[in-house]
Design an enzyme around this catalytic site. Sequence first.
Site, mmCIF file in Angstrom:
data_model
loop_
_atom_site.group_PDB
_atom_site.id
_atom_site.type_symbol
_atom_site.label_atom_id
_atom_site.label_comp_id
_atom_site.label_asym_id
_atom_site.label_seq_id
_atom_site.Cartn_x
_atom_site.Cartn_y
_atom_site.Cartn_z
ATOM 1 N N ASP A 117 -26.329 123.328 -23.259
ATOM 2 C CA ASP A 117 -25.679 123.035 -24.532
ATOM 3 C C ASP A 117 -25.614 124.350 -25.326
ATOM 4 O O ASP A 117 -26.186 125.378 -24.932
ATOM 5 C CB ASP A 117 -26.436 121.935 -25.287
ATOM 6 C CG ASP A 117 -25.532 121.238 -26.313
ATOM 7 O OD1 ASP A 117 -24.475 121.790 -26.669
ATOM 8 O OD2 ASP A 117 -25.892 120.128 -26.763
HETATM 9 C C1 NOJ Z 1 -23.264 120.910 -29.133
HETATM 10 C C2 NOJ Z 1 -23.329 119.473 -28.713
HETATM 11 O O1 NOJ Z 1 -24.673 119.068 -28.621
HETATM 12 C C3 NOJ Z 1 -22.646 119.179 -27.387
HETATM 13 O O2 NOJ Z 1 -22.598 117.788 -27.208
HETATM 14 C C4 NOJ Z 1 -21.295 119.792 -27.337
HETATM 15 O O3 NOJ Z 1 -20.684 119.510 -26.093
HETATM 16 C C5 NOJ Z 1 -21.412 121.293 -27.553
HETATM 17 N N1 NOJ Z 1 -22.005 121.551 -28.858
HETATM 18 C C6 NOJ Z 1 -20.063 122.003 -27.457
HETATM 19 O O4 NOJ Z 1 -19.286 121.699 -28.541
#
Ligand code: NOJ
Length: 744
Positions: free
Chosen positions: A279
């Site tokens: 993430d």
């Molecule tokens: C943070 C989020 O937790 C995740 O779900 C997402 O895919 C990413 N950012 C990218 O935007």
Amino acid sequence: MASPSATPARFFNLDERDYAAAEQRCRALLARMTLAEKVGQMSQFTSDRDTTGPSIREGYQDDIREGRVGSIFNAFDADFTRQLQTLAVNESRLGVPLLFGYDVVHGFRTIFPIPLAMASSWHSEGVEAAARVAATEAAAAGIHWAFAPMVDVSRDARWGRVMEGAGEDPLLSSRMASAQVRGYQGHDPRALDSVAACVKHYAGYGAAEAGRDYNSVDLSERVMRSVHLPPHQAAVNAGVASVMTSFNTVDGVPASCNALLLRQILRDEWQFRGLVVTDYTAIMELLEHGVAADPRDAARLAVNAGVDMDMQDGYFLDHLAELVEADDVSAARIDEATLRVLILKDVLGLFEDPYRYCDEAREAAALLAPEHRRKAREMAQQSMVLLENNDLLPLSPAPQRLAVIGELADSRADLLGPWHGDGQAQDARTLLAALKDRLSGAEVCYHAGVPIDIDDTASRQREIAEAITIAQQAEVAVVVVGEKEPMSGEAASRTDLGLPGQQLALALAVIASGTPTVVVTLSGRPLVLSELTAALTGQSAALLHGWWPGSEGAEALVDLLLGDVSPCARLPMSFPRNVGQLPLYYGQLPTGRPVFRENPDPRYSSKYIDSPNTPLYPFGYGLSYTHVDYATPQLDKPTLTGPNDQLTLSIELTNTGERDGVEVVQLYLRDPVASISRPIRELIDFQRIEIAAGARERISFVIRAEQLGFIGSDLRWRCEAGRFELHIGAHVEDTQMLTFDYQP
Ligand code: NOJ
């Protein structure tokens, strides 16, 4: 007996021959790459397309030219992705195309209800179709890779991200997970409407302590495997192309450097072959977690644990080459990770034609196509849960004088939810506009009620008095209350789950005005509605929970209010009576001092002294405009004799109402005596059936030994002999019981 985890995983639905051919082509390319180019493939950055702020990597376009980037996210539309792809293909040494990723969570431009709402439909085919639409639109806008499905099981509505998942239950979440993977990825990765899916967040993120986003998680490995991992495994078994690690620690080890999760379980046990991406800046966060001394150390921990691609922090880019030279990371590990990135690009057809997803004409035809809107409307109709109805809904005949009250009734943006992709408020209508349109000729008066995000008691008296006045002049009042879009979702945990601001006072005042009142609640999570519900008792009133219903949400709401369609959704998460009950879920373990058994001294039983234990609205609950009777269920035999044996439970249902309906028949299990304490109820199957007015239908469930199994304290899957209870019914608190024996 083979455990359910023995199912072989298939990457992106490829058969072995196609996978081997892709691997061979990519190995040839890998042999021509420098270490720096390999590390580039393992690095992903956001574009400056739709984000601002310091997190954007300066000069990422130069990085693309220099082969220092494997994937870009947040870049979309055919034109922009083509520009970036040209930099990679024409200007980098090897011309390896970029992979474009994006959060396509519940639609791309046509926005479907939030995933928690879609899970309320219990309609796997509908959810698959929604993901198919999302993939079709996203793929036409240059996107190859959707960061979805989000499958975190969560039992704590304080956590704002419950809106992205399928709620509290592992089986329902697993069905929704595989349906979405099938929908995003389609049947053929080469098809122009297929995108790679990315199951997230691996793992345990939904169990954040105290429901506070990004907080640590402490789960026994048994609970992790029994409750939180099954939806991830279902996605892997459905062929998901990639997995995103979660932000949280699990038992002290951050998921993004957790070898148990990333190596042992994902690779060794589940045989997952796809790509593991972190993430956003999760490798950098290993420093904050206190497990890495510096950025280099963080990169080492993540890559050695099994991370293939670094999202956004650039730690792989800055440190992997040096780590390989120092022998802290093996060259083989870098090759393995790079190969996975290349194989994904290959199976999507990007080496043959890097621009195949960038097609303006296809994009123009796909976005908001009438068929997509139609499906979004159907899904919204099937996602809204009727919680109360005291002889008021449907509004038929349609009222001639209607009062519409509440800021949310006149909002478009708040219908979409925070993960709305490229969805735009202007594509949606407000509930007020949709009602006026459909009730042409009727008098529709509107009052905005009280502001949602300002808790201003001073002005509330005047506003509420005005709202009461218009309600009193109407035949029916529709009060729309709930959360605004930023109030649920990522980084939106709340400690108070009541209606924000003075909305409860507003709704209570309108109900008390004496005019029959429909309360529509909109939110990204279960709310605490106890006072509101109590006020409806004895009134001509109804309560419809619309979640955040998407681009076509207002039309769908009107369809339900006017009775063009009957509600049929069922809650995928318990609605608490108050926040103090959280975490709250039906699948709890029994306690040694239950309240429902006779107890000589009730004080010393497991309960609160100021609230019942039960939720306000239980898991699986939801009303409709008809009534379905359940006859006495029957089992075809009393004993299951071995792993390959099966039982059949059948039951007759009769639609005794005057309208066609949809019934979600739920089958729960209880194993009353086992080597470890087992949940009071466990959903093991369900069927969603359409049943015409007056019709009688017999349905049956097949029960196999593997559905009785569980993970024991030795962490092995097992199925123990003994007596079992089956509970079948309309929701978890409304069931009939049967028993059978398992005697292998
Ligand atoms: C943070 C989020 O937790 C995740 O779900 C997402 O895919 C990413 N950012 C990218 O935007």
